[in-house]
Design an enzyme around this catalytic site. Structure first.
Site, mmCIF file in Angstrom:
data_model
loop_
_atom_site.group_PDB
_atom_site.id
_atom_site.type_symbol
_atom_site.label_atom_id
_atom_site.label_comp_id
_atom_site.label_asym_id
_atom_site.label_seq_id
_atom_site.Cartn_x
_atom_site.Cartn_y
_atom_site.Cartn_z
ATOM 1 N N ARG A 25 0.846 -1.208 0.000
ATOM 2 C CA ARG A 25 0.000 0.000 0.000
ATOM 3 C C ARG A 25 0.878 1.254 0.000
ATOM 4 N NH1 ARG A 25 -0.587 4.667 2.781
ATOM 5 N NH2 ARG A 25 -0.390 3.585 4.766
ATOM 6 N N ASP A 26 1.543 1.510 1.114
ATOM 7 C CA ASP A 26 2.320 2.747 1.245
ATOM 8 C C ASP A 26 3.485 2.751 0.251
ATOM 9 O OD1 ASP A 26 3.357 5.124 2.263
ATOM 10 O OD2 ASP A 26 3.137 4.518 4.340
ATOM 11 N N HIS A 217 3.855 3.873 12.898
ATOM 12 C CA HIS A 217 4.143 3.791 11.452
ATOM 13 C C HIS A 217 5.169 4.883 11.136
ATOM 14 C CE1 HIS A 217 2.575 3.564 7.131
ATOM 15 N NE2 HIS A 217 3.154 4.741 7.125
ATOM 16 N N HIS A 219 8.407 6.620 8.945
ATOM 17 C CA HIS A 219 9.171 6.737 7.696
ATOM 18 C C HIS A 219 10.603 7.095 8.079
ATOM 19 C CE1 HIS A 219 6.055 6.532 4.477
ATOM 20 N NE2 HIS A 219 5.300 6.558 5.575
ATOM 21 N N CYS A 250 3.949 9.170 0.874
ATOM 22 C CA CYS A 250 2.628 9.698 0.529
ATOM 23 C C CYS A 250 2.764 10.659 -0.649
ATOM 24 C CB CYS A 250 2.025 10.410 1.734
ATOM 25 S SG CYS A 250 0.465 11.216 1.343
ATOM 26 N N ASN A 259 9.145 4.172 4.043
ATOM 27 C CA ASN A 259 8.899 3.685 5.399
ATOM 28 C C ASN A 259 10.184 3.102 5.968
ATOM 29 O OD1 ASN A 259 6.249 3.102 3.746
ATOM 30 N ND2 ASN A 259 5.654 3.226 5.890
HETATM 31 N N1 COA Z 1 -12.971 4.584 -4.294
HETATM 32 C C1 COA Z 1 -13.185 4.810 -5.614
HETATM 33 N N2 COA Z 1 -13.672 5.955 -6.112
HETATM 34 C C2 COA Z 1 -13.967 6.920 -5.222
HETATM 35 C C3 COA Z 1 -13.766 6.759 -3.856
HETATM 36 C C4 COA Z 1 -13.243 5.539 -3.391
HETATM 37 N N3 COA Z 1 -13.012 5.318 -2.096
HETATM 38 N N4 COA Z 1 -14.146 7.880 -3.239
HETATM 39 C C5 COA Z 1 -14.572 8.738 -4.184
HETATM 40 N N5 COA Z 1 -14.462 8.141 -5.379
HETATM 41 C C6 COA Z 1 -14.821 8.716 -6.678
HETATM 42 C C7 COA Z 1 -16.247 9.199 -6.704
HETATM 43 O O1 COA Z 1 -17.108 8.134 -7.030
HETATM 44 C C8 COA Z 1 -16.184 10.279 -7.741
HETATM 45 O O2 COA Z 1 -16.146 9.662 -9.020
HETATM 46 P P1 COA Z 1 -16.874 10.326 -10.282
HETATM 47 O O3 COA Z 1 -16.269 11.688 -10.427
HETATM 48 O O4 COA Z 1 -16.500 9.393 -11.396
HETATM 49 O O5 COA Z 1 -18.316 10.367 -9.929
HETATM 50 C C9 COA Z 1 -14.801 10.884 -7.528
HETATM 51 O O6 COA Z 1 -14.015 9.864 -6.886
HETATM 52 C C10 COA Z 1 -14.839 12.147 -6.670
HETATM 53 O O7 COA Z 1 -15.510 11.844 -5.458
HETATM 54 P P2 COA Z 1 -15.510 12.853 -4.226
HETATM 55 O O8 COA Z 1 -16.241 12.218 -3.116
HETATM 56 O O9 COA Z 1 -15.957 14.213 -4.697
HETATM 57 O O10 COA Z 1 -13.993 12.876 -3.842
HETATM 58 P P3 COA Z 1 -12.925 14.046 -3.871
HETATM 59 O O11 COA Z 1 -12.606 14.485 -5.241
HETATM 60 O O12 COA Z 1 -13.277 15.066 -2.854
HETATM 61 O O13 COA Z 1 -11.639 13.201 -3.333
HETATM 62 C C11 COA Z 1 -11.003 11.283 -2.011
HETATM 63 C C12 COA Z 1 -11.691 12.632 -2.043
HETATM 64 C C13 COA Z 1 -10.889 10.886 -0.550
HETATM 65 C C14 COA Z 1 -11.828 10.268 -2.784
HETATM 66 C C15 COA Z 1 -9.600 11.389 -2.679
HETATM 67 O O14 COA Z 1 -8.966 12.557 -2.209
HETATM 68 C C16 COA Z 1 -8.743 10.190 -2.400
HETATM 69 O O15 COA Z 1 -8.994 9.106 -2.891
HETATM 70 N N6 COA Z 1 -7.688 10.352 -1.580
HETATM 71 C C17 COA Z 1 -6.811 9.247 -1.227
HETATM 72 C C18 COA Z 1 -5.476 9.757 -0.862
HETATM 73 C C19 COA Z 1 -4.495 8.663 -0.541
HETATM 74 O O16 COA Z 1 -4.668 7.502 -0.834
HETATM 75 N N7 COA Z 1 -3.412 9.090 0.086
HETATM 76 C C20 COA Z 1 -2.325 8.243 0.436
HETATM 77 C C21 COA Z 1 -2.539 7.523 1.695
HETATM 78 S S1 COA Z 1 -2.230 8.465 3.144
HETATM 79 ZN ZN ZN Z 2 3.200 6.052 5.501
#
Ligand code: COA
Ligand code: ZN
Length: 322
Positions: A25-26, A217, A219, A250, A259
């Site tokens: 994942r990370d 956790h 890094h 990240c 990490n």
């Molecule tokens: N899995 C798949 N798709 C997702 C989702 C999820 N968990 N959450 C939201 N989406 C999709 C929505 O369905 C939407 O799709 P569409 O535009 O095709 O309809 C789109 O993403 C936007 O959704 P929204 O709720 O408005 O999200 P956002 O644009 O505000 O983004 C997150 C918020 C949380 C979804 C996004 O910032 C994210 O995935 N962040 C993860 C960051 C990460 O992994 N960081 C590293 C680990 S620390």
């Molecule tokens: Zn991390």
């Protein structure tokens, strides 16, 4: 996941320490080129062979935010989950929880940052908005019987805001406990933890949320990741995340690097008399495979030097002649 604490502090020699592998994942999330799904599965299975039983295998996040992990469901379906393993995935929201339940994880790692700026960068909302959404997330997970570790990113400092007060980390931990999490995972997103800040955060949580399990956790961005583990052990913490080969970072935090490395951590723990259940030689094999798949040298040190008692042929080393 499911971090447990021993009654005694520090953790006594011989105690079981949980090493949670987060490389899939990370580690993978920051890789720019897509790693073929079957290669991800091969690496995960090699890590199982080495004895790792706790693993964060992917994230159920937006595939636009993290294209590398768009294959989360396929990865989950393809791995050889050993008996008694604890397979987890990171989720940011309800959609992620639904996907994680559908894919059959044992537990999830929810994510919220202790600093506002990183939370907005990472999940596009305020801390309070993230925490507010967790009501529905926790209800779904509980009804599905899926375990929950409450992740707190930037717990020891934020690359945008600087100091993160331990009271802020403890406040979020308490909310997690009230929501029903049995443990929290403190993420040192950009390697800002030091022994002093680790001690302060762990003690603040113990004071604010007694009985809540704590996982750490780290890094290794500033080279003190394993020193922070030693402090965690002194404070009685028995759960540590690490990434094979020292992968990790990240994509939504400035200056993120890998990490702490799983082989280096397991080497330290095994040599210190702790029980990890992990075979270092087999772990080095998994790290070597990971390095081959990614096609570049990884930061892990023990994968290069080998175990402490590795013996070399004197005939192959030059003799100094004056
Ligand atoms: N899995 C798949 N798709 C997702 C989702 C999820 N968990 N959450 C939201 N989406 C999709 C929505 O369905 C939407 O799709 P569409 O535009 O095709 O309809 C789109 O993403 C936007 O959704 P929204 O709720 O408005 O999200 P956002 O644009 O505000 O983004 C997150 C918020 C949380 C979804 C996004 O910032 C994210 O995935 N962040 C993860 C960051 C990460 O992994 N960081 C590293 C680990 S620390
Ligand atoms: Zn991390």
């Amino acid at each position: 996941m499911a971090a447990t604490e021993t009654d005694k502090h520090p953790v006594p020699e011989g105690a079981r320490i949980t090493v949670c592998e987060v490389g899939p994942r990370d580690g993978f999330q920051i890789e720019a080129s897509f790693i073929p799904t079957e290669k991800k599965i091969e690496i995960i299975n090699a890590l199982f062979v080495a004895g790792l039983r706790h693993m964060q295998v992917t994230s159920f996040v937006s595939p636009r935010a993290v294209p590398q992990l768009a294959d989360a469901e396929t990865v989950l379906a393809g791995i050889d989950r050993p008996e008694g393993s604890m397979i987890t995935a990171l989720i940011p929201n309800l959609r992620g929880a639904e996907r994680a339940v559908g894919a059959g994880v044992d537990a999830v790692h929810t994510v919220v940052s202790a600093s506002e700026t990183h939370n907005v960068k990472n999940v596009n909302r305020s801390i309070d908005a993230s925490l507010g959404d967790f009501d529905a997330v926790f209800a779904l997970l509980k009804s599905a019987g899926v375990g929950i570790e409450g992740g707190i990113a930037t717990a020891f400092g934020c690359p945008f805001e600087g100091i993160v007060p331990p009271e802020q980390v403890a406040r979020i931990a308490k909310i997690y406990q009230q929501l029903g999490a049995t443990s929290v995972g403190l993420g040192d997103t950009t390697g800002m933890a030091t022994p002093t800040t680790v001690r302060a955060a762990v003690r603040a949580i113990r004071a604010e949320a007694p009985g809540l399990g704590i996982g750490l956790h780290f890094h290794n961005t500033r080279g003190v990741g394993l020193a922070c583990v030693m402090t965690g052990l002194e404070e009685g913490v028995t759960h540590y995340d690490a990434s094979v080969g020292g992968l990790g970072g990240c994509p939504f935090a400035a200056s993120a690097t890998g990490n702490i490395c799983t082989e280096d951590l397991v080497y330290l723990l095994n040599e210190s008399g702790y029980n990890t259940g992990i075979d270092l030689d087999a772990l080095i094999t998994a790290a070597t495979l990971t390095q081959e798949v990614l096609g570049r040298e990884l930061p892990g040190q023990v994968m290069k030097s080998g175990p402490r008692l590795r013996r070399f042929d004197p005939g192959l080393t030059e003799r100094a002649a004056g």
